[in-house]
Design a protein around this motif. Structure first.
Motif, PDB file in Angstrom:
ATOM      1  N   UNK A   1     -23.251  32.798 122.716  1.00  0.00           N
ATOM      2  CA  UNK A   1     -24.699  32.845 122.628  1.00  0.00           C
ATOM      3  C   UNK A   1     -25.301  31.501 122.964  1.00  0.00           C
ATOM      4  N   UNK A   2     -26.458  31.518 123.622  1.00  0.00           N
ATOM      5  CA  UNK A   2     -27.173  30.307 124.014  1.00  0.00           C
ATOM      6  C   UNK A   2     -28.559  30.354 123.386  1.00  0.00           C
ATOM      7  N   UNK A   3     -28.990  29.248 122.785  1.00  0.00           N
ATOM      8  CA  UNK A   3     -30.325  29.171 122.183  1.00  0.00           C
ATOM      9  C   UNK A   3     -30.962  27.848 122.560  1.00  0.00           C
ATOM     10  N   UNK A   4     -32.265  27.881 122.807  1.00  0.00           N
ATOM     11  CA  UNK A   4     -32.996  26.658 123.131  1.00  0.00           C
ATOM     12  C   UNK A   4     -34.313  26.620 122.363  1.00  0.00           C
ATOM     13  N   UNK A   5     -34.639  25.431 121.858  1.00  0.00           N
ATOM     14  CA  UNK A   5     -35.923  25.191 121.215  1.00  0.00           C
ATOM     15  C   UNK A   5     -36.542  23.928 121.801  1.00  0.00           C
ATOM     16  N   UNK A   6     -37.829  24.000 122.128  1.00  0.00           N
ATOM     17  CA  UNK A   6     -38.593  22.823 122.537  1.00  0.00           C
ATOM     18  C   UNK A   6     -39.543  22.488 121.399  1.00  0.00           C
ATOM     19  N   UNK A   7     -39.466  21.243 120.922  1.00  0.00           N
ATOM     20  CA  UNK A   7     -40.320  20.804 119.822  1.00  0.00           C
ATOM     21  C   UNK A   7     -41.330  19.785 120.334  1.00  0.00           C
TER      22      UNK A   7
ATOM     23  N   UNK B   1     -22.430  17.983 124.005  1.00  0.00           N
ATOM     24  CA  UNK B   1     -22.058  16.627 123.590  1.00  0.00           C
ATOM     25  C   UNK B   1     -20.682  16.188 124.091  1.00  0.00           C
ATOM     26  N   UNK B   2     -19.817  17.147 124.403  1.00  0.00           N
ATOM     27  CA  UNK B   2     -18.482  16.863 124.904  1.00  0.00           C
ATOM     28  C   UNK B   2     -17.963  18.069 125.651  1.00  0.00           C
ATOM     29  N   UNK B   3     -16.674  18.110 125.897  1.00  0.00           N
ATOM     30  CA  UNK B   3     -16.042  19.216 126.606  1.00  0.00           C
ATOM     31  C   UNK B   3     -15.144  19.969 125.634  1.00  0.00           C
TER      32      UNK B   3
ATOM     33  N   UNK C   1     -12.705  18.880 120.563  1.00  0.00           N
ATOM     34  CA  UNK C   1     -13.644  18.564 121.644  1.00  0.00           C
ATOM     35  C   UNK C   1     -13.240  17.247 122.296  1.00  0.00           C
ATOM     36  N   UNK C   2     -13.320  17.215 123.612  1.00  0.00           N
ATOM     37  CA  UNK C   2     -13.011  16.028 124.394  1.00  0.00           C
ATOM     38  C   UNK C   2     -14.315  15.271 124.653  1.00  0.00           C
ATOM     39  N   UNK C   3     -14.345  13.979 124.355  1.00  0.00           N
ATOM     40  CA  UNK C   3     -15.570  13.206 124.515  1.00  0.00           C
ATOM     41  C   UNK C   3     -15.308  11.905 125.266  1.00  0.00           C
ATOM     42  N   UNK C   4     -16.371  11.351 125.863  1.00  0.00           N
ATOM     43  CA  UNK C   4     -16.375   9.971 126.354  1.00  0.00           C
ATOM     44  C   UNK C   4     -17.208   9.154 125.380  1.00  0.00           C
TER      45      UNK C   4
ATOM     46  N   UNK D   1     -22.772  28.623 121.207  1.00  0.00           N
ATOM     47  CA  UNK D   1     -21.704  28.930 120.255  1.00  0.00           C
ATOM     48  C   UNK D   1     -20.412  28.230 120.661  1.00  0.00           C
ATOM     49  N   UNK D   2     -19.733  27.637 119.709  1.00  0.00           N
ATOM     50  CA  UNK D   2     -18.429  26.990 119.860  1.00  0.00           C
ATOM     51  C   UNK D   2     -18.466  25.675 120.648  1.00  0.00           C
ATOM     52  N   UNK D   3     -19.599  25.361 121.298  1.00  0.00           N
ATOM     53  CA  UNK D   3     -19.673  24.146 122.109  1.00  0.00           C
ATOM     54  C   UNK D   3     -20.499  23.047 121.467  1.00  0.00           C
ATOM     55  N   UNK D   4     -21.318  23.389 120.482  1.00  0.00           N
ATOM     56  CA  UNK D   4     -22.110  22.378 119.807  1.00  0.00           C
ATOM     57  C   UNK D   4     -23.568  22.400 120.216  1.00  0.00           C
ATOM     58  N   UNK D   5     -24.226  21.245 120.075  1.00  0.00           N
ATOM     59  CA  UNK D   5     -25.662  21.124 120.308  1.00  0.00           C
ATOM     60  C   UNK D   5     -25.937  19.916 121.192  1.00  0.00           C
ATOM     61  N   UNK D   6     -26.816  20.099 122.169  1.00  0.00           N
ATOM     62  CA  UNK D   6     -27.267  19.039 123.067  1.00  0.00           C
ATOM     63  C   UNK D   6     -28.756  18.829 122.818  1.00  0.00           C
ATOM     64  N   UNK D   7     -29.129  17.613 122.431  1.00  0.00           N
ATOM     65  CA  UNK D   7     -30.522  17.305 122.108  1.00  0.00           C
ATOM     66  C   UNK D   7     -30.989  16.124 122.942  1.00  0.00           C
ATOM     67  N   UNK D   8     -32.155  16.284 123.587  1.00  0.00           N
ATOM     68  CA  UNK D   8     -32.677  15.225 124.448  1.00  0.00           C
ATOM     69  C   UNK D   8     -34.189  15.107 124.313  1.00  0.00           C
ATOM     70  N   UNK D   9     -34.695  13.889 124.095  1.00  0.00           N
ATOM     71  CA  UNK D   9     -36.138  13.665 124.175  1.00  0.00           C
ATOM     72  C   UNK D   9     -36.586  13.688 125.640  1.00  0.00           C
TER      73      UNK D   9
END
Length: 293
Positions: free
Chosen positions: A194-200, A179-181, A1-4, A264-272
């Motif tokens: 696959x794409x999944x989203x949860x709002x907590x 989180x990155x590319x 994964x490519x990140x800044x 899938x394969x891209x990771x997880x993005x979490x934001x308040x």
């Protein structure tokens, strides 16, 4: 994964590996100015890795790279936009049209990354996250990678009048990437993702949904071609491809919620989630350490 990432007093780009982060010589926008073959060579370049615990992750865009987005690319998205709108027919028309709906989403400095807050507009009554696969495109319109986008939107404002879409879609805190590319060569079949989203809320899930990229009506390369048809992007562009996961009109994001998107394969993005422009004032502060974004 490519990140800044931020390391000490510098902002760098690197390749995330099991042994840490291998810094690269180029900035992200410099990499996106390259043809795919050269981009690939630069990303695969070796070096001495930095320990992962010594870096702070930043959004994976910078400089003059713009974020754009596509709308009404999934049947579920069309149904949701029809339900919310006082002018429902325009969404049926664009879903069936040859030309896709494409709109500007964010300049690089307005983009937030993993762990940073997204915002809901204080003048909107119904606000939703929209989990989307985003294409990372170089200056030549080639897909060089993929990332996750939260295309936060005001359904009540756009529903009042489709011409209000820029206000519903483009504001501080409306765009998260990360989180990155993941380089394109590591994702042989993006349609299978696959794409999944949860709002907590208060630590407990209050809404969740799933979809697959294969449910999209339009092709990824088709969307990229339309974006580049009459535009130049000398430092590349990110194109978010629309969502197939839309809560009902009885749901709205609230300050204090947490949005978690996994692809899938891209990771997880979490934001308040915060409410109103005041909660995003830090984004416009030119004195912040990573002010170049």
């Amino acid at each position: 994964m490519l990140i800044r990432f931020a390391h000490r007093d510098t902002v760098q780009v690197g390749r995330l590996t099991g042994g840490g982060v291998v810094p690269l010589a180029e900035t992200m926008h410099e990499l996106l100015a390259l043809p795919l073959a050269e981009f690939t060579d630069r990303v695969r370049a070796g070096g001495e890795p930095l320990p992962r615990e010594r870096i702070r992750l930043l959004p994976p865009v910078d400089g003059r790279t713009e974020v754009w987005a596509a709308g009404v690319t999934y049947r579920r998205s069309r149904a949701a936009r029809v339900a919310e709108s006082a002018m429902a027919s325009v969404y049926d028309l664009v879903y069936d049209a040859e030309r896709p709906e494409l709109f500007f989403k964010a300049a690089a400095w307005r983009v937030v990354g993993d762990g940073e807050p997204v915002a809901v507009r204080a003048d909107s009554t119904v606000n939703v996250p929209e989990p989307e696969l985003a294409l990372v495109l170089n200056a030549y319109g080639e897909i060089v990678g993929y990332t996750i986008c939260d295309d936060v939107s005001s359904r009540s404002i756009e529903g009042e009048n489709p011409l209000y879409l820029p206000q519903a879609k483009v504001y501080a805190g409306s765009c998260a990437l990360g989180p990155g590319i993941t380089p394109a060569w590591q994702v042989p079949d993006p349609a299978a993702l696959g794409i999944a989203m949860t709002v907590s809320r208060a630590g407990a899930p209050v809404w969740s949904g799933t979809a697959t990229v294969g449910q999209m009506k339009r092709g990824l390369a088709e969307l990229a071609r339309y974006l580049y048809r009459e535009e130049h992007f000398p430092h590349g562009a990110v194109l978010s491809t629309g969502t197939g996961i839309v809560p009902g009109l009885d749901f709205t994001l609230a300050a204090g919620d947490t949005v978690t998107i996994e692809i899938d394969q891209l990771g997880t993005l979490t934001n308040p989630v915060v409410a109103g422009k005041a909660g995003m004032a830090w984004l416009a502060d030119p004195g912040r350490p990573d002010g170049a974004r």
